[in-house]
Scaffold this motif. Structure first.
Motif, mmCIF file in Angstrom:
data_model
loop_
_atom_site.group_PDB
_atom_site.id
_atom_site.type_symbol
_atom_site.label_atom_id
_atom_site.label_comp_id
_atom_site.label_asym_id
_atom_site.label_seq_id
_atom_site.Cartn_x
_atom_site.Cartn_y
_atom_site.Cartn_z
ATOM 1 N N LYS A 249 4.220 25.421 -7.216
ATOM 2 C CA LYS A 249 2.847 25.237 -7.656
ATOM 3 C C LYS A 249 2.153 26.573 -7.701
ATOM 4 N N GLN A 250 1.093 26.629 -8.447
ATOM 5 C CA GLN A 250 0.287 27.830 -8.631
ATOM 6 C C GLN A 250 -0.931 27.684 -7.724
ATOM 7 N N ILE A 251 -1.182 28.681 -6.876
ATOM 8 C CA ILE A 251 -2.403 28.697 -6.072
ATOM 9 C C ILE A 251 -3.022 30.082 -6.195
ATOM 10 N N THR A 252 -4.276 30.166 -5.831
ATOM 11 C CA THR A 252 -4.949 31.457 -5.763
ATOM 12 C C THR A 252 -5.448 31.633 -4.337
ATOM 13 N N VAL A 253 -5.105 32.758 -3.743
ATOM 14 C CA VAL A 253 -5.591 33.070 -2.402
ATOM 15 C C VAL A 253 -6.546 34.250 -2.522
ATOM 16 N N VAL A 254 -7.475 34.314 -1.598
ATOM 17 C CA VAL A 254 -8.428 35.418 -1.579
ATOM 18 C C VAL A 254 -8.174 36.214 -0.310
ATOM 19 N N ILE A 255 -7.831 37.487 -0.495
ATOM 20 C CA ILE A 255 -7.584 38.384 0.630
ATOM 21 C C ILE A 255 -8.538 39.554 0.494
ATOM 22 N N ALA A 256 -9.320 39.773 1.538
ATOM 23 C CA ALA A 256 -10.307 40.858 1.566
ATOM 24 C C ALA A 256 -11.212 40.812 0.331
ATOM 25 N N GLY A 257 -11.579 39.600 -0.056
ATOM 26 C CA GLY A 257 -12.520 39.428 -1.150
ATOM 27 C C GLY A 257 -11.923 39.461 -2.547
ATOM 28 N N ARG A 258 -10.617 39.634 -2.662
ATOM 29 C CA ARG A 258 -9.983 39.694 -3.982
ATOM 30 C C ARG A 258 -9.047 38.511 -4.176
ATOM 31 N N PRO A 259 -9.118 37.881 -5.355
ATOM 32 C CA PRO A 259 -8.229 36.738 -5.613
ATOM 33 C C PRO A 259 -6.844 37.204 -6.058
ATOM 34 N N TYR A 260 -5.832 36.490 -5.586
ATOM 35 C CA TYR A 260 -4.451 36.772 -5.955
ATOM 36 C C TYR A 260 -3.762 35.459 -6.332
ATOM 37 N N PRO A 261 -3.372 35.316 -7.596
ATOM 38 C CA PRO A 261 -2.637 34.101 -7.980
ATOM 39 C C PRO A 261 -1.189 34.199 -7.504
ATOM 40 N N LEU A 262 -0.682 33.095 -6.979
ATOM 41 C CA LEU A 262 0.688 33.043 -6.477
ATOM 42 C C LEU A 262 1.391 31.818 -7.020
ATOM 43 N N LYS A 263 2.679 31.937 -7.266
ATOM 44 C CA LYS A 263 3.517 30.785 -7.565
ATOM 45 C C LYS A 263 4.381 30.584 -6.328
ATOM 46 N N ILE A 264 4.220 29.431 -5.696
ATOM 47 C CA ILE A 264 4.872 29.187 -4.410
ATOM 48 C C ILE A 264 5.599 27.851 -4.429
ATOM 49 N N ASP A 265 6.468 27.653 -3.440
ATOM 50 C CA ASP A 265 7.024 26.334 -3.193
ATOM 51 C C ASP A 265 5.914 25.505 -2.566
ATOM 52 N N ALA A 266 5.721 24.298 -3.061
ATOM 53 C CA ALA A 266 4.619 23.452 -2.603
ATOM 54 C C ALA A 266 4.629 23.274 -1.081
ATOM 55 N N GLY A 267 5.792 23.171 -0.502
ATOM 56 C CA GLY A 267 5.889 22.984 0.942
ATOM 57 C C GLY A 267 5.461 24.192 1.749
ATOM 58 N N ASP A 268 5.386 25.361 1.112
ATOM 59 C CA ASP A 268 4.979 26.577 1.808
ATOM 60 C C ASP A 268 3.468 26.766 1.850
ATOM 61 N N GLU A 269 2.731 25.939 1.115
ATOM 62 C CA GLU A 269 1.286 26.162 1.003
ATOM 63 C C GLU A 269 0.557 26.192 2.346
ATOM 64 N N PRO A 270 0.786 25.248 3.257
ATOM 65 C CA PRO A 270 0.049 25.311 4.532
ATOM 66 C C PRO A 270 0.297 26.619 5.290
ATOM 67 N N ALA A 271 1.545 27.076 5.322
ATOM 68 C CA ALA A 271 1.860 28.322 6.031
ATOM 69 C C ALA A 271 1.193 29.510 5.344
#
Length: 100
Positions: free
Chosen positions: A10-32
């Motif tokens: 799945k595609q998620i976007t995380v924000v680190i230090a105020g900047r967004p970063y799109p990631l493609k991850i395994d769905a099961g890894d999202e909580p970690a």
């Protein structure tokens, strides 16, 4: 030959230090990944409060350096703490994804 258990990405976007970063991850890894992102942001915020004369990029670099040192120590010691080794491995994978 398929094992029948293909990982759902799945595609998620995380924000680190105020900047967004799109990631493609395994769905099961999202909580970690979400937990790691929260931990990184908290560490960056602590550096910002401690070193008020440093900008956010400097604080992010210092935070990630502390994780890199922890990862190096864990690898050097043979990874005696499985929980720590797992968290550091996940952080290392997240950093690899962010740098791609």
């Amino acid at each position: 030959m398929s094992s029948g258990q293909e990982k759902e990405s799945k595609q998620i976007t995380v924000v680190i230090a105020g900047r967004p970063y799109p990631l493609k991850i395994d769905a099961g890894d999202e909580p970690a990944i979400r937990k790691i992102v929260k931990d990184v942001n908290e560490k960056v915020n602590r550096f910002q409060m401690t070193y008020t004369n440093k900008d956010k990029q400097d604080c992010l670099s210092m935070a990630l350096l502390t994780y890199a040192v922890d990862l190096h120590k864990a690898k050097s010691s043979g990874g005696n703490d499985p929980a720590l080794s797992g968290k550091l491995f996940q952080l290392d994978a997240l950093l690899d994804q962010l740098l791609d």
